[in-house]
Design an enzyme around this catalytic site. Sequence first.
Site, PDB file in Angstrom:
ATOM      1  CE  LYS A  26      -3.592  -0.266   2.776  1.00 24.66           C
ATOM      2  NZ  LYS A  26      -4.958  -0.269   2.281  1.00 24.66           N
ATOM      3  NE  ARG A  96      -7.026   2.782   4.599  1.00 20.51           N
ATOM      4  CZ  ARG A  96      -7.483   4.006   4.313  1.00 20.51           C
ATOM      5  NH1 ARG A  96      -6.647   5.023   4.292  1.00 20.51           N
ATOM      6  NH2 ARG A  96      -8.752   4.206   4.065  1.00 20.51           N
ATOM      7  N   GLY A 105      -6.381 -10.671   8.062  1.00 21.92           N
ATOM      8  CA  GLY A 105      -6.090 -11.186   9.406  1.00 21.92           C
ATOM      9  C   GLY A 105      -5.347 -10.168  10.235  1.00 21.92           C
ATOM     10  CG  MET A 107      -5.678  -2.780  13.125  1.00 20.28           C
ATOM     11  SD  MET A 107      -4.882  -1.281  13.649  1.00 20.28           S
ATOM     12  CE  MET A 107      -4.925  -0.360  12.120  1.00 20.28           C
ATOM     13  NE  ARG A 352      -6.277  -4.200  -3.303  1.00 15.11           N
ATOM     14  CZ  ARG A 352      -6.813  -4.631  -2.173  1.00 15.11           C
ATOM     15  NH1 ARG A 352      -6.048  -5.016  -1.185  1.00 15.11           N
ATOM     16  NH2 ARG A 352      -8.115  -4.668  -2.012  1.00 15.11           N
ATOM     17  CG  HIS A 468      -6.781 -47.879 -10.088  1.00 13.93           C
ATOM     18  ND1 HIS A 468      -8.127 -47.809 -10.392  1.00 13.93           N
ATOM     19  CD2 HIS A 468      -6.189 -48.473 -11.138  1.00 13.93           C
ATOM     20  CE1 HIS A 468      -8.329 -48.358 -11.578  1.00 13.93           C
ATOM     21  NE2 HIS A 468      -7.169 -48.776 -12.060  1.00 13.93           N
ATOM     22  CB  SER A 777       9.776 -42.976 -19.962  1.00  9.13           C
ATOM     23  OG  SER A 777       8.693 -42.181 -19.542  1.00  9.13           O
ATOM     24  CB  CYS A 844       5.431 -41.243 -18.482  1.00  3.80           C
ATOM     25  SG  CYS A 844       6.135 -42.741 -17.786  1.00  3.80           S
ATOM     26  CE1 TYR A 864       8.090 -38.473 -22.888  1.00  5.06           C
ATOM     27  CE2 TYR A 864      10.094 -38.628 -24.214  1.00  5.06           C
ATOM     28  CZ  TYR A 864       9.114 -39.231 -23.429  1.00  5.06           C
ATOM     29  OH  TYR A 864       9.151 -40.581 -23.192  1.00  5.06           O
TER      30      TYR A 864
HETATM   31  C1  PEP Z   1       5.035 -44.469 -12.818  1.00  4.17           C
HETATM   32  O1  PEP Z   1       5.314 -45.353 -12.028  1.00  4.17           O
HETATM   33  O2  PEP Z   1       5.373 -43.280 -12.668  1.00  4.17           O
HETATM   34  C2  PEP Z   1       4.248 -44.774 -14.014  1.00  4.17           C
HETATM   35  C3  PEP Z   1       4.023 -43.849 -14.927  1.00  4.17           C
HETATM   36  O3  PEP Z   1       3.693 -46.003 -14.103  1.00  4.17           O
HETATM   37  P1  PEP Z   1       2.378 -46.454 -13.309  1.00  4.17           P
HETATM   38  O4  PEP Z   1       1.781 -45.231 -12.704  1.00  4.17           O
HETATM   39  O5  PEP Z   1       1.504 -47.097 -14.311  1.00  4.17           O
HETATM   40  O6  PEP Z   1       2.948 -47.406 -12.307  1.00  4.17           O
END
Ligand code: PEP
Length: 892
Positions: A26, A96, A105, A107, A352, A468, A777, A844, A864
Site C-alpha cells: 500500500k 492502516r 487477518g 489490523m 494495487r 488408482h 522415461s 511419464c 519431453y
Molecule cells: C510411474 O510409475 O510413474 C508410471 C508412470 O507407471 P504407473 O503409474 O503405471 O505405475
Amino acid sequence: MTKWVYSFGAGTAEGRADMRNLLGGKGANLAEMSNLGIPVPPGFTITTEVCTYYYDNGNQYPADLVEQVNEALKTVEEGMGAKFGDLTMPLLVSVRSGARASMPGMMDTVLNLGLNDETVEALAKASNDPRFAYDSYRRFIQMYSDVVLGVEHHHFEEILERHKEDRGLNLDTEVTADDWKMLVGQYKDKVAEQLGRPFPQDVQDQLWGAIGAVFGSWMNQRAITYRRLHNIPANWGTAVNVQAMVFGNMGNDCATGVCFTRNPSTGENEFYGEYLVNAQGEDVVAGIRTPQQLTKAAREAQSSDLPSMEECMPEVFAELNAVRHKLEAHYCDMQDMEFTVQKNKLWMLQTRGGKRTVKAALKIAVDMAREGLITRKQAIMRIEPQALDQLLHPTLDPKAKREILARGLPASPGAASGKVVFSAEDAEEWVAKGEKVVLVRIETSPEDIGGMHVAQGILTTRGGMTSHAAVVARGMGRPCVAGAGDIRVDYKAKVLKAAGKEVREGDVITIDGSTGQVMLGEVPTIQPELTGDFATLMEWVDTIRNLRVRTNAETPLDAQTARKFGAEGIGLCRTEHMFFDPQRIISMREMILAGDEKGRRAALAKLLPYQRQDFIDLFEIMQGLPVTVRLLDPPLHEFLPHTEAEMADVARESGIDVATIKARAEQLHESNPMLGHRGCRLGITYPEIYEMQAQAIFEAAVEVSRRTGKTVTPEIMIPLVGTKKELDLLKEAIDRVAEEVFTASKYRLDYLVGTMIELPRAALRAGQIAESAEFFSFGTNDLTQTTFGMSRDDAGSFVEVYRQKGIYENDPFATLDRDGVGELIAIAAERGRQTRPNIKLGICGEHGGDPASIAFCQKVGLDYVSCSPYRVPIARLAAAQAALGAGAESLA
Ligand code: PEP
Ligand code: MG
C-alpha cells in the site's frame, strides 16, 4: 541515521513502487501515485524495518522514530493547512497496515483519528456541519475501540439500535447531530465501563495506540496462520500508513468507491466499479446501502435506477477515468483502486494489482500484449498454469448454492453430478438405461475401469493423489474426488453417510474435482471454451518452450482429447486396462489359469487381434507422432475374479472348475503386490506375454504406415527394470519378434526399445542400462514410492499430517521431491547421457503435468514431459514459463 519514515503526497514522494519490501504494498503504491502527480492525500509510511526492529527489541521502537514521525506529520499538516489536535482546523488521519503481500487477518484501518471532545467541536465549526463532525467522532470511537482497544463492535451497535428504536428511526441518516452527540457520550461510557479507563483524548496517544495496534496485529494468531499457509516469513514485517483524512461523507458533492481498470470477472476492457454518494469507505464494504454503478453502461446493463457516477458527477468521473488509464499504463496491469470525492475533488486512496478470475486473467494478458502494453512473454508469465484447469472442464456455476457433504482430495478436475452407484457394474447398468451416475467406491482397482469410464465422476473414500482412481480419472478427464475420509460407505446397504446425512443409491450428488468438495444434489455447471484467448495464448506458448509435451493415453478418446489439447505424441500408453474389456478378460483369465506355456500361448493368440486393433487406432490418431507403448505392468492376480460369484461365472465361461480358479488366485496372492511379481518381472517369467504385445505393436505399425504413408516409429517401453540384464533378455525377444513381423509383412520400420526408470537401482545403474536402452522415461509415481519407501496407495492417510508438521512441503506424489527423487533423476539423466549422448529422456509419472515439477524437468534437460490429456495445456504453459526462467530461483 536510519530512515524509518517516508512521506508522500502533493505531487512528490520519498518512496517508489519498487520499494515494496520496505514500504509494504500500500505504501509503495501511494508513493508511486504521488510521484505520478495523481491526487493522493498527503501522509507517510513507517517502514517494515520498524516492525522488525520492534519485535527484535522487546517491543521497543527505534529511539529516533518519534522525531521522524513528528517531522513527517508536520509536512502533512502543511499540505492540508490543518494541524493535528488543533482547536480551529484539526487534522484527522487514517492509520492502516500494509505488508509486502496483502494479508487478511491483520489490523486493517482506523479512520478519523485525531478527534476528541474538543477537536470535534472545531471540526463542526470548520465544516459548518455538526452532524458530520459527531457522526465522524462516533465512527472513530467505534473503530478505534474495536481494532485498537479490543472493545467489540456489537457494544456500540446495541446502543445505536436501542436509540433508533426509542426514536422510531430506520436509517442512520435520520439520526441528528444532537443524537450523535449524545450517543458519543454513551459510546465513551461503554468504553470506560469495558476497559476501566476512559477513551483516549490525547491525539498523540491515539496515534501511537493505532501504530502499536498495527505492529501488534502482525503477531496475532490469524496473521500467523495466514503466513504459515502462504509461506510468508515473519521477518518481512508490516508497514504502517498514516494519511490525512479526506471525507466522502460531507454532503451530496462527496462520494467514495472502489473500481477496477478492467472488468475483473470477464477481463473486458471496460471501467468497472461501484460508489456511494455521501458515504465513508466502510459503508461500501459493510453492504448496508446498495452501491451505485460507476458507468452509465453498467447502470443500464443492471437496469438500476440509481444514477451512475458518470451521470451524477461527470467531471469527477472523467478525472477518475483518466487516472484509471494512467495507472494501468504505468503498472502495465489491471488495477484495483479506492477513491474518495470530497466536495467535488477526487482523491485516490489506494491502487494495487486487481484480483481476477482465470478467464479474465487470460483475456487481460492477451489483450494487453496485443495493445502493446506488455510483451507476449510477460503475458505468458502472468497466467498460473494450474489455473488453466478451470477453463478446460465444466465448472460449477459460482452463483449456485452448494450443500457440502464432505471434502476429499482434488484428484481430477472438473465438476460432475449424477446418481450415486456403489459398484462399477451398477454404473454400467444404470448408464445403459440412460442414467447419469457418480461412481462411489472405497477405492478402485483396474477391474472398475468400465464403470469409471461411463460415470460422470468418481468419488473414493480412501487413497491419495496417485491412487488408482486418481490416476485413471485424470487420464480420462473424469472429475474425481479421492480419499474423502469423512464419508462412510456401506456397500451392502448401498448407502453412504457424511455430515450426518444418508445418501442412498440413486440419490444425486455433485463432486468438484478441482476443490475436492462433495455436495448434495445437482449443482449447475458452466461449459468450457477452448478458442479465442485460450488458443492465442497456447500458440504463443508453443513458440517459447523447448520441452515437448506428450500425453499419457490408452484409449482412442483419450488420445483424441490430448491431440485437441496439443499433445505431441503419447509418452505412456499403459496396456493393462485394455484387457478388462468383457470379451478380452475371458482370454486373459484363460491365459493366467493355463497350466503351461502352450496353454498360455493359445490364450494370448486370442488376445492378439484385439491388442493389434488397439494400437492401430492409436497410431492412426497420432498420425506419425511418437507413441510409447508400455508392456504389461500390474501383477496378474488383478485380472482374476475376487468374489465367489465372480469365480463361478468365470468357471462357467472357461470350463475350468472353481477349485482350480481359487487355487490359482491363492497362488498368485502377494503380500505387497506393488513390490511383487509385476512389471518386467512378468515378462521375464512369462516371455510369451510381452512377445504377443510386441507382435501386436509391430503389426499395427506396419499396417498403419503402409496404409497412411505416415511412418510409425513405435517406442516399446519395459516397466520396472532394475538391471541391464532384465532389459537385455526382453529386448532380445522384442527384436526377434520385430524381425519375424518385418519378414512376414515384407515391410521394415524403425523402432526404439527403452525402459522406465522407476526404481532407485535403475537410476543409479542408468549408465549401464543405457547401453541397451534407447530411451528412458521416468516413472516418478513408482520412483517416488520406492525412493520414499511409501506406498502410493496408502500415503493419503498420513501425508497431510506430514505436511502440516512441515516434514514435507508438498505431497511428493503430486510435486516432485527435487532433493531426493530429483537427485536420482539427475543422476540417471547424466549417466544415461554419458553412455548414449542422444538418449531420449522423458517423464511419464503424474509429475509430468505438475508445473513445479516441469520446471525441474527443464533444468535437468529432459526432452519431453508426458501427462494426462487434460493437463497437456497446463504442461505447455508451464514448459514455456520454465524456458523463460520461472521457478529457476527455487532450483538451486
Ligand atoms: C510411474 O510409475 O510413474 C508410471 C508412470 O507407471 P504407473 O503409474 O503405471 O505405475
Ligand atoms: Mg510405474
